[in-house]
Enzyme design. Structure first.
Site, PDB file in Angstrom:
ATOM      1  N   ASP A  38       0.865  -1.169   0.000  1.00  0.00           N
ATOM      2  CA  ASP A  38       0.000   0.000   0.000  1.00  0.00           C
ATOM      3  C   ASP A  38       0.911   1.231   0.000  1.00  0.00           C
ATOM      4  O   ASP A  38       1.976   1.205   0.599  1.00  0.00           O
ATOM      5  CB  ASP A  38      -0.861  -0.040   1.271  1.00  0.00           C
ATOM      6  CG  ASP A  38      -1.774   1.154   1.405  1.00  0.00           C
ATOM      7  OD1 ASP A  38      -2.504   1.436   0.445  1.00  0.00           O
ATOM      8  OD2 ASP A  38      -1.756   1.807   2.461  1.00  0.00           O
ATOM      9  N   ASP A 252      -1.828  -0.695   6.191  1.00  0.00           N
ATOM     10  CA  ASP A 252      -1.990  -0.200   7.562  1.00  0.00           C
ATOM     11  C   ASP A 252      -3.415   0.221   7.890  1.00  0.00           C
ATOM     12  O   ASP A 252      -3.764   0.392   9.049  1.00  0.00           O
ATOM     13  CB  ASP A 252      -1.070   0.998   7.794  1.00  0.00           C
ATOM     14  CG  ASP A 252      -1.515   2.210   6.978  1.00  0.00           C
ATOM     15  OD1 ASP A 252      -1.924   2.017   5.817  1.00  0.00           O
ATOM     16  OD2 ASP A 252      -1.466   3.331   7.499  1.00  0.00           O
ATOM     17  N   ASP A 256      -7.547  -1.505   4.020  1.00  0.00           N
ATOM     18  CA  ASP A 256      -6.685  -2.593   3.569  1.00  0.00           C
ATOM     19  C   ASP A 256      -7.106  -3.953   4.125  1.00  0.00           C
ATOM     20  O   ASP A 256      -6.672  -4.994   3.632  1.00  0.00           O
ATOM     21  CB  ASP A 256      -5.225  -2.326   3.987  1.00  0.00           C
ATOM     22  CG  ASP A 256      -4.708  -0.993   3.466  1.00  0.00           C
ATOM     23  OD1 ASP A 256      -5.074  -0.632   2.327  1.00  0.00           O
ATOM     24  OD2 ASP A 256      -3.949  -0.326   4.185  1.00  0.00           O
TER      25      ASP A 256
HETATM   26  P1  ADP Z   1      -5.047   5.464   0.074  1.00  0.00           P
HETATM   27  O1  ADP Z   1      -5.041   5.088   1.543  1.00  0.00           O
HETATM   28  O2  ADP Z   1      -4.627   4.341  -0.792  1.00  0.00           O
HETATM   29  O3  ADP Z   1      -4.301   6.695  -0.242  1.00  0.00           O
HETATM   30  P2  ADP Z   1      -7.917   6.254   0.155  1.00  0.00           P
HETATM   31  O4  ADP Z   1      -8.899   5.260  -0.339  1.00  0.00           O
HETATM   32  O5  ADP Z   1      -7.938   6.600   1.582  1.00  0.00           O
HETATM   33  O6  ADP Z   1      -6.530   5.754  -0.381  1.00  0.00           O
HETATM   34  O7  ADP Z   1      -8.112   7.608  -0.669  1.00  0.00           O
HETATM   35  C1  ADP Z   1      -7.972   7.572  -2.062  1.00  0.00           C
HETATM   36  C2  ADP Z   1      -8.065   8.950  -2.631  1.00  0.00           C
HETATM   37  O8  ADP Z   1      -9.368   9.473  -2.412  1.00  0.00           O
HETATM   38  C3  ADP Z   1      -7.129   9.950  -2.012  1.00  0.00           C
HETATM   39  O9  ADP Z   1      -5.860   9.905  -2.617  1.00  0.00           O
HETATM   40  C4  ADP Z   1      -7.863  11.242  -2.299  1.00  0.00           C
HETATM   41  O10 ADP Z   1      -7.609  11.635  -3.634  1.00  0.00           O
HETATM   42  C5  ADP Z   1      -9.317  10.863  -2.202  1.00  0.00           C
HETATM   43  N1  ADP Z   1      -9.878  11.157  -0.881  1.00  0.00           N
HETATM   44  C6  ADP Z   1     -10.359  10.249   0.005  1.00  0.00           C
HETATM   45  N2  ADP Z   1     -10.842  10.854   1.103  1.00  0.00           N
HETATM   46  C7  ADP Z   1     -10.639  12.183   0.937  1.00  0.00           C
HETATM   47  C8  ADP Z   1     -10.904  13.355   1.724  1.00  0.00           C
HETATM   48  N3  ADP Z   1     -11.471  13.294   2.919  1.00  0.00           N
HETATM   49  N4  ADP Z   1     -10.567  14.549   1.200  1.00  0.00           N
HETATM   50  C9  ADP Z   1      -9.984  14.638  -0.006  1.00  0.00           C
HETATM   51  N5  ADP Z   1      -9.703  13.595  -0.795  1.00  0.00           N
HETATM   52  C10 ADP Z   1     -10.031  12.374  -0.341  1.00  0.00           C
HETATM   53 MG    MG Z   2      -3.882   3.734   3.181  1.00  0.00          MG
END
Ligand code: ADP
Ligand code: MG
Length: 307
Positions: A38, A252, A256
């Protein structure tokens, strides 16, 4: 392997901050072909901070040369709306934007409504206006056209995560955040390669940013899985298994957990979330990828000795 030897091995690993669920986990570890990492929180620290704010006049309009009837929102206003929208979010990106607003002395508004869209962003009602804060998927779903594509691409090329901001369906700005790569990541990935393991990166972040980070730690650009929604991480692991690989997955976050369970070996890294730790076969207390290398070494040692 005798149960006693396995017990001794598990104990030795634990002293080094590597917690194997059981003896079988130690055994399976050495048979892995592929390790899926990740990005956020595993390869990188997961501590986002704001690096750039783009706002002001909509370049798509001002490029025509005509003076604007309605000037775009100021960068401060872009930050204020985005940070206000993120108030109910627990995402590290949201926290980074709130911290930045705080540092800049920008006062926030309590959103009247708030919706968290997993893997995409936030939709909120602020001062009677609809505010979207998130990635291009969020904007596509809402039918909001992009107004800052050049800035977006340049920031992503730099390995930064971009956050689009829209007010009442109009893209008024972009906020970029950056996350530091952990000191140990590059060398650890190198060692995994030397052991003949294939490394992949998986992330919800966009393709361009993901590739820029992959490049810095020497992960093959063809092995980057970007823009993956939380619920789809599990399918990516299954696909690799269907190709005949024994897959280890390192992560983490809450997101995941299903993929950690699906993998032949799920590895929870760092203090992580409880759910990630519960879904894993191995927990790395130290929270860096050199502990992953150590767990392979241990697994191999134990099984060489006992054979
Ligand atoms: P990862 O942990 O793999 O980075 P997430 O699924 O948590 O992925 O988030 C993926 C994408 O979704 C982020 O890179 C962002 O672009 C967008 N995103 C998610 N939650 C938010 C948030 N609260 N504000 C802004 N962008 C968000
Ligand atoms: Mg993550």
């Amino acid at each position: 392997a005798t149960p006693t030897a396995l017990m001794a091995g598990t104990g030795k690993a634990a002293e080094n901050g590597i917690l194997f669920r059981d003896g079988e986990a130690i055994q399976t570890m050495k048979d892995l072909d592929v390790v899926v990492l990740d990005k956020t929180g595993t390869i990188t620290e997961g501590n986002h901070s704001v690096t750039d704010v783009v706002g002001g006049d909509d370049p798509a309009v001002s490029a025509d040369g005509g003076s604007l009837e309605e000037p775009g929102l100021s960068e401060r206003e872009v930050v204020r709306l985005a940070a206000s929208a993120e108030r109910g979010s627990e995402h590290p990106i949201g926290q980074a934007i709130i911290d930045y607003a705080d540092e800049e002395g920008i006062e926030l508004t309590e959103p009247a409504a708030f919706d968290n869209v997993a893997g995409k962003g936030i939709e909120a009602e602020i001062d009677g206006r609809t505010v979207h804060v998130g990635n291009t998927k969020l904007f596509e779903d809402a039918g909001i056209p992009l107004a800052y594509e050049d800035a977006l691409h340049a920031l992503e090329q730099d390995g930064k995560t971009t956050v689009l901001v829209a007010v009442d369906g109009e893209n008024v700005g972009v906020i970029a955040t950056a996350d530091t790569i952990k000191d140990e990541s590059e060398a650890a990935i190198q060692e995994l390669h030397e052991r003949g393991l294939e490394t992949w990166m998986i992330t919800g972040d966009n393709e361009r940013t993901a590739r820029a980070i992959a490049d810095k730690v020497d992960i093959d650009p063809g092995r980057v899985m970007a823009g993956v929604l939380p619920q789809d991480k599990i399918d990516k692991v299954s696909q690799l298994q269907d190709e005949g690989y024994n897959v280890g997955m390192v992560g983490d976050g809450i997101n995941d957990a299903p993929a950690l369970k699906q993998a032949n070996i799920g590895v929870a890294i760092g203090t992580g979330t409880d759910i990630a730790i519960q879904s894993s076969d191995v927990s790395l207390v130290r929270g860096s990828l050199d502990a992953l290398v150590d767990s392979f070494t241990l697994s191999e040692k134990i099984f060489q000795k006992i054979k």
